[in-house]
Design an enzyme around this catalytic site. Structure first.
Site, PDB file in Angstrom:
ATOM      1  N   GLY A  89       0.859  -1.181   0.000  1.00 52.17           N
ATOM      2  CA  GLY A  89       0.000   0.000   0.000  1.00 52.17           C
ATOM      3  C   GLY A  89       0.893   1.228   0.000  1.00 52.17           C
ATOM      4  N   SER A 122       5.816  -5.421  -1.137  1.00 48.75           N
ATOM      5  CA  SER A 122       5.819  -4.026  -1.585  1.00 48.75           C
ATOM      6  C   SER A 122       6.153  -3.091  -0.423  1.00 48.75           C
ATOM      7  CB  SER A 122       4.474  -3.702  -2.240  1.00 48.75           C
ATOM      8  OG  SER A 122       4.499  -2.455  -2.878  1.00 48.75           O
ATOM      9  N   ALA A 123       5.195  -2.313   0.087  1.00 47.76           N
ATOM     10  CA  ALA A 123       5.472  -1.416   1.204  1.00 47.76           C
ATOM     11  C   ALA A 123       5.956  -2.190   2.425  1.00 47.76           C
ATOM     12  CB  ALA A 123       4.225  -0.605   1.554  1.00 47.76           C
ATOM     13  N   HIS A 159       8.775  -3.247  -7.129  1.00 45.64           N
ATOM     14  CA  HIS A 159       8.147  -2.908  -8.421  1.00 45.64           C
ATOM     15  C   HIS A 159       9.168  -2.234  -9.349  1.00 45.64           C
ATOM     16  CE1 HIS A 159       4.075  -3.446  -6.610  1.00 45.64           C
ATOM     17  NE2 HIS A 159       4.584  -2.800  -5.580  1.00 45.64           N
ATOM     18  N   GLU A 195       8.796  -6.861 -10.504  1.00 39.39           N
ATOM     19  CA  GLU A 195       7.604  -7.624 -10.153  1.00 39.39           C
ATOM     20  C   GLU A 195       7.812  -9.088 -10.549  1.00 39.39           C
ATOM     21  OE1 GLU A 195       4.071  -5.770 -11.619  1.00 39.39           O
ATOM     22  OE2 GLU A 195       4.243  -4.103 -10.201  1.00 39.39           O
TER      23      GLU A 195
END
Length: 241
Positions: A89, A122-123, A159, A195
């Site tokens: 997020g 991700s985050a 990413h 990714e």
């Protein structure tokens, strides 16, 4: 050092569902001894909806999800956790909430000292590193520091995106932005995870997993490409500056 980390670039890969591309690695990582995983949904505004998505996925893999936002004592929830998963997020929102809830020190202690397995996506991968300086996100809120949990001594850019020669967009490429970061003094190594890629850390051993290459950025050196299976253990045992 007991740390065990699975640091995933992205939650969803094009053409697949939530965590589909790494579900085999998730099951191998948490194994059969872990039954309940503490989910941290702080990176998204809709924490209930996010927890529901995570529950459905992990239930299908044989794990029960406890969402930290449902516990009146988040620090105690970390103390009792068998495993930790911090989802993706907005990295600034996530890190600010971790600071607000006084969770950074306790998460670090549980992972480094107690060997509690930590998965980030991700985050959630960003906040496991030295700092969130190389996130792709907008600073929609302001954490008291960009310093993160520090489970590894380098930074990650999830990413990671290669420049497209056919694209007419004239903004900086990801590589240029990381180069700008390295223009500052004492900036650590940055691992660009495309990714589909993820980093598995077991003690002082780090291995690139997944289906895509990673790009490694070292200050004052040209970037290098690395295939899945690459041993990145050297990143864990040096200052990385």
């Amino acid at each position: 050092m007991k740390r065990r980390l699975l640091l995933v670039s992205n939650s969803t890969l094009y053409g697949g569902g939530y965590l589909d591309h790494c579900q085999q690695q998730i099951q191998e990582f948490f194994g059969e001894q872990v039954k309940r995983i503490l989910f941290v949904p702080y990176a998204l505004h809709d924490r209930d909806g996010y927890a529901k998505t995570a529950r459905q996925k992990f239930q299908s893999l044989g794990y029960h999800i406890d969402s930290i936002h449902e516990d009146p004592d988040p620090v105690d929830a970390v103390r009792k956790a068998q495993g930790i998963f911090i989802g993706g997020g907005n990295t600034f929102r996530l890190l600010k909430t971790l600071y607000d809830q006084n969770l950074l020190v306790e998460i670090r202690r549980r992972v480094i000292e107690d060997g509690v397995p930590y998965m980030g996506s991700s985050a959630g991968t960003n906040v496991s590193t030295a700092s969130i300086n190389t996130t792709n996100d907008m600073p929609i809120v302001y954490p008291p520091s960009l310093k993160a949990i520090g489970l590894v001594p380098f930074n990650i850019n999830p990413h990671y995106l290669d420049a497209d020669a056919n694209n007419r967009h004239m903004g900086e490429t990801r590589e240029q932005r990381i180069a700008q970061y390295h223009e500052e003094p004492d900036t650590p190594i940055v691992l660009g995870l495309r990714e589909g890629s993820m980093l598995l850390v077991e003690g002082n051993k780090a291995t690139l997993l997944g289906t895509t290459k990673a790009r490694l950025f070292v200050r004052r050196k040209p970037p290098t490409e690395h295939e899945p299976g690459t041993d990145f253990s050297f990143l864990l045992t040096q200052s990385c500056h």
